[in-house]
Structures are given as structure tokens and as C-alpha cells.
Design a protein around this motif. Structure first.
Motif, mmCIF file in Angstrom:
data_model
loop_
_atom_site.group_PDB
_atom_site.id
_atom_site.type_symbol
_atom_site.label_atom_id
_atom_site.label_comp_id
_atom_site.label_asym_id
_atom_site.label_seq_id
_atom_site.Cartn_x
_atom_site.Cartn_y
_atom_site.Cartn_z
ATOM 1 N N SER A 131 -5.516 4.770 -11.739
ATOM 2 C CA SER A 131 -4.941 5.101 -10.432
ATOM 3 C C SER A 131 -6.033 5.457 -9.425
ATOM 4 C CB SER A 131 -3.968 6.273 -10.563
ATOM 5 O OG SER A 131 -2.856 5.917 -11.357
ATOM 6 N N ALA A 132 -7.080 6.128 -9.900
ATOM 7 C CA ALA A 132 -8.184 6.497 -9.004
ATOM 8 C C ALA A 132 -8.873 5.258 -8.451
ATOM 9 C CB ALA A 132 -9.176 7.391 -9.738
ATOM 10 N N SER A 133 -9.066 4.252 -9.299
ATOM 11 C CA SER A 133 -9.728 3.036 -8.832
ATOM 12 C C SER A 133 -8.866 2.311 -7.804
ATOM 13 C CB SER A 133 -10.068 2.114 -10.008
ATOM 14 O OG SER A 133 -8.902 1.664 -10.663
ATOM 15 N N PHE A 134 -7.555 2.265 -8.030
ATOM 16 C CA PHE A 134 -6.666 1.638 -7.049
ATOM 17 C C PHE A 134 -6.621 2.458 -5.764
ATOM 18 C CE2 PHE A 134 -2.353 0.929 -5.250
ATOM 19 C CZ PHE A 134 -2.524 -0.407 -4.909
ATOM 20 N N GLY A 135 -6.689 3.771 -5.900
ATOM 21 C CA GLY A 135 -6.693 4.630 -4.724
ATOM 22 C C GLY A 135 -7.868 4.359 -3.798
ATOM 23 N N LEU A 136 -9.006 4.003 -4.373
ATOM 24 C CA LEU A 136 -10.164 3.662 -3.559
ATOM 25 C C LEU A 136 -9.892 2.423 -2.706
ATOM 26 C CD1 LEU A 136 -12.967 4.211 -6.220
ATOM 27 C CD2 LEU A 136 -12.592 5.591 -4.171
ATOM 28 N N LEU A 137 -9.206 1.458 -3.289
ATOM 29 C CA LEU A 137 -8.861 0.248 -2.544
ATOM 30 C C LEU A 137 -7.867 0.565 -1.436
ATOM 31 C CD1 LEU A 137 -9.294 -2.809 -2.384
ATOM 32 C CD2 LEU A 137 -7.430 -3.092 -4.035
ATOM 33 N N VAL A 138 -6.877 1.384 -1.746
ATOM 34 C CA VAL A 138 -5.896 1.774 -0.731
ATOM 35 C C VAL A 138 -6.587 2.481 0.432
ATOM 36 C CG1 VAL A 138 -3.887 3.226 -0.247
ATOM 37 C CG2 VAL A 138 -4.012 1.954 -2.404
ATOM 38 N N ALA A 139 -7.518 3.377 0.110
ATOM 39 C CA ALA A 139 -8.208 4.150 1.151
ATOM 40 C C ALA A 139 -9.067 3.266 2.046
ATOM 41 C CB ALA A 139 -9.069 5.230 0.498
ATOM 42 N N ALA A 140 -9.507 2.123 1.515
ATOM 43 C CA ALA A 140 -10.362 1.227 2.301
ATOM 44 C C ALA A 140 -9.562 0.309 3.220
ATOM 45 C CB ALA A 140 -11.227 0.382 1.365
ATOM 46 N N ILE A 141 -8.248 0.289 3.045
ATOM 47 C CA ILE A 141 -7.391 -0.570 3.860
ATOM 48 C C ILE A 141 -7.056 0.120 5.174
ATOM 49 C CG2 ILE A 141 -5.099 -1.637 4.026
ATOM 50 C CD1 ILE A 141 -6.702 -3.122 2.027
ATOM 51 N N GLU A 142 -7.249 -0.583 6.273
ATOM 52 C CA GLU A 142 -6.849 -0.059 7.577
ATOM 53 C C GLU A 142 -5.418 -0.501 7.845
ATOM 54 O OE1 GLU A 142 -9.977 -1.666 10.069
ATOM 55 O OE2 GLU A 142 -10.988 0.276 10.064
ATOM 56 N N ALA A 143 -4.500 0.458 7.866
ATOM 57 C CA ALA A 143 -3.081 0.152 8.047
ATOM 58 C C ALA A 143 -2.429 1.249 8.874
ATOM 59 C CB ALA A 143 -2.396 0.036 6.681
ATOM 60 N N PRO A 144 -1.302 0.939 9.507
ATOM 61 C CA PRO A 144 -0.665 1.930 10.387
ATOM 62 C C PRO A 144 -0.016 3.095 9.649
ATOM 63 C CG PRO A 144 0.651 -0.082 10.258
ATOM 64 C CD PRO A 144 -0.651 -0.375 9.585
ATOM 65 N N ASP A 145 0.283 2.923 8.347
ATOM 66 C CA ASP A 145 0.935 3.996 7.600
ATOM 67 C C ASP A 145 0.621 3.823 6.117
ATOM 68 O OD1 ASP A 145 3.250 2.368 6.288
ATOM 69 O OD2 ASP A 145 3.376 1.871 8.422
ATOM 70 N N PRO A 146 0.811 4.879 5.310
ATOM 71 C CA PRO A 146 0.470 4.833 3.889
ATOM 72 C C PRO A 146 1.211 3.740 3.116
ATOM 73 C CG PRO A 146 0.765 7.103 4.584
ATOM 74 C CD PRO A 146 1.207 6.242 5.721
ATOM 75 N N GLU A 147 2.480 3.514 3.437
ATOM 76 C CA GLU A 147 3.239 2.481 2.727
ATOM 77 C C GLU A 147 2.655 1.104 2.978
ATOM 78 O OE1 GLU A 147 7.778 0.645 2.420
ATOM 79 O OE2 GLU A 147 7.431 2.524 3.504
ATOM 80 N N SER A 148 2.270 0.834 4.210
ATOM 81 C CA SER A 148 1.649 -0.453 4.540
ATOM 82 C C SER A 148 0.306 -0.605 3.841
ATOM 83 C CB SER A 148 1.463 -0.576 6.049
ATOM 84 O OG SER A 148 2.703 -0.573 6.718
ATOM 85 N N ALA A 149 -0.458 0.488 3.787
ATOM 86 C CA ALA A 149 -1.758 0.443 3.118
ATOM 87 C C ALA A 149 -1.591 0.120 1.639
ATOM 88 C CB ALA A 149 -2.479 1.782 3.288
ATOM 89 N N GLN A 150 -0.608 0.729 0.985
ATOM 90 C CA GLN A 150 -0.371 0.453 -0.434
ATOM 91 C C GLN A 150 0.055 -0.990 -0.649
ATOM 92 O OE1 GLN A 150 1.818 2.875 -3.061
ATOM 93 N NE2 GLN A 150 0.005 4.146 -3.299
ATOM 94 N N ARG A 151 0.946 -1.481 0.204
ATOM 95 C CA ARG A 151 1.417 -2.859 0.075
ATOM 96 C C ARG A 151 0.276 -3.850 0.283
ATOM 97 N NH1 ARG A 151 4.896 -2.533 3.627
ATOM 98 N NH2 ARG A 151 3.946 -3.770 5.300
ATOM 99 N N MET A 152 -0.555 -3.605 1.283
ATOM 100 C CA MET A 152 -1.684 -4.489 1.539
ATOM 101 C C MET A 152 -2.702 -4.414 0.407
ATOM 102 S SD MET A 152 -2.117 -3.745 5.637
ATOM 103 C CE MET A 152 -3.565 -4.788 5.831
ATOM 104 N N ALA A 153 -2.923 -3.210 -0.108
ATOM 105 C CA ALA A 153 -3.865 -3.046 -1.211
ATOM 106 C C ALA A 153 -3.384 -3.779 -2.455
ATOM 107 C CB ALA A 153 -4.079 -1.566 -1.514
#
Length: 199
Positions: A131-153
Motif C-alpha cells: 500500500s505504501a508503494s501505491f501511495g507514492l504513485l497516488v501522491a505523484a498524481i496531480e488531480a483535483p481531488d483524492p478520488e480522482s488521484a486514486q483512479r488515475m494512479a
């Protein structure tokens, strides 16, 4: 196929660490299918029951190996951006993902294409490190909201995973797909200002 190089037997020290190292080498060489606790014990020069003092079974040892794999993977992703920001940081992280998958094909397959992670119990170290490794990818995504960032990641991860697996299976050779893997990785990322692979 032995788990360690000939003559590399275990005599003293941390047997648990020696078992994990030997298993890691075996997974890198031949995948999880070839790993045997009895073969590792023989290669390390210890009794057949000795590994069971540290690991309940083969899957317990493999879980430790895969957990370490995700720790290595997360460290590679975290280090990749250095001082870069935005799309450039994501690009560097994605290229680091590719390099890890190509440099560690057996370990990568054990991490992402085996029963170990899907069957891991809630709260165990394997789930936390993955989960930590995936979290790094999510954090690197520029998105308008957390749900969008997770989906894009998730979309980026699925694309990168596909590239690594196809490449490791020899399906992206030049004669079949005359394009650099690094460019495929760039094409898998959300559009941004920088569209060329980072070096």
C-alpha cells in the motif's frame, strides 16, 4: 537449481536472514515455482527442520521475500523524483517502476502476479508495504481531488504493470513493437507539460 551458489553454505549468524537471502536469490533466478525449503536448507548446510524454526511454511518465507521486494520497490519509487515536481516527478517515478520490473523480473512477478498479496491477511507487513508503494504513485498524481488521484494512479499502475509483464515475457521486442519501453511508459502517463522520458 540450487538456492545459492555452490559452496555458499551457512555456518553461523542469523539463519532467518540467510533463509530470506537464499529465497530471494531463488525467486530472482527461477520464480516462486522453483523455491523449496528443503533445497534451501541443503544449500545452506542446515538440517531440513531448521527453516521451520523461523517460517511456518514455504508461503511464510515467500511472504517475507515479497515484503522485502515491496520495500525495495517503494524505496526506488521514492528516490526517483529527487527534486522534480509535477509531471516530471511522475515521469521519473514511472521510469523507476519500469527499471525495477526489468531488473527484478522474478521478484516483480512474485510481488504482482502471484497469490501472495491477494491472500495476505489484513494488517500484515506485506499489505502495508504494498500500500505504501501505491501511495507514492497516488501522491505523484496531480488531480483535483483524492478520488480522482486514486483512479488515475490505478490507470497508470495498470499500464506500467502491463508494460513490465509483456516486456519480461519477450512480447515487446523490437520486431513486434518497434518503440522504446521508456516511451511506452511516457505514453501511459497523464498528459502534462513534459512529454519526453526523463534521464
Amino acid at each position: 537449481m540450487s538456492a545459492t551458489r555452490p559452496g555458499n553454505t551457512y555456518h553461523h549468524g542469523d539463519l532467518r536472514r540467510a533463509l530470506v537471502d537464499a529465497a530471494m536469490l531463488e525467486v530472482e533466478r527461477g520464480g516462486i515455482e522453483t523455491l523449496s525449503l528443503s533445497a534451501i536448507a541443503k544449500a545452506l548446510g542446515v538440517s531440513q527442520p531448521a527453516p521451520y524454526r523461523h517460517f511456518a511454511d514455504r508461503d511464510a518465507l515467500l511472504t517475507e521475500v515479497v515484503t522485502e521486494g515491496f520495500t525495495m520497490f517503494a524505496a526506488a519509487l521514492k528516490a526517483a523524483p529527487r527534486r522534480a515536481k509535477g509531471r516530471e516527478a511522475l515521469s521519473r517515478m514511472a521510469q523507476a517502476y519500469l527499471r525495477f520490473g526489468l531488473d527484478h523480473p522474478g521478484l516483480y512477478k512474485a510481488m504482482f502476479a502471484s497469490h501472495l498479496l491477494p491472500q495476505a491477511r489484513d494488517g500484515v507487513a506485506l499489505q502495508a508495504t504494498a500500500s505504501a508503494s501505491f501511495g507514492l504513485l497516488v501522491a505523484a498524481i496531480e488531480a483535483p481531488d483524492p478520488e480522482s488521484a486514486q483512479r488515475m494512479a490505478l490507470g497508470v499502475w495498470a499500464s506500467l504493470h502491463g508494460i513490465v509483464m509483456l516486456a519480461n515475457q519477450g512480447m515487446l521486442q523490437d520486431r513486434l513493437a518497434p518503440i522504446k519501453l521508456e516511451q511506452l511508459v511516457e505514453d501511459a502517463l497523464p498528459p502534462g507539460e513534459h512529454n519526453q522520458p526523463s534521464h
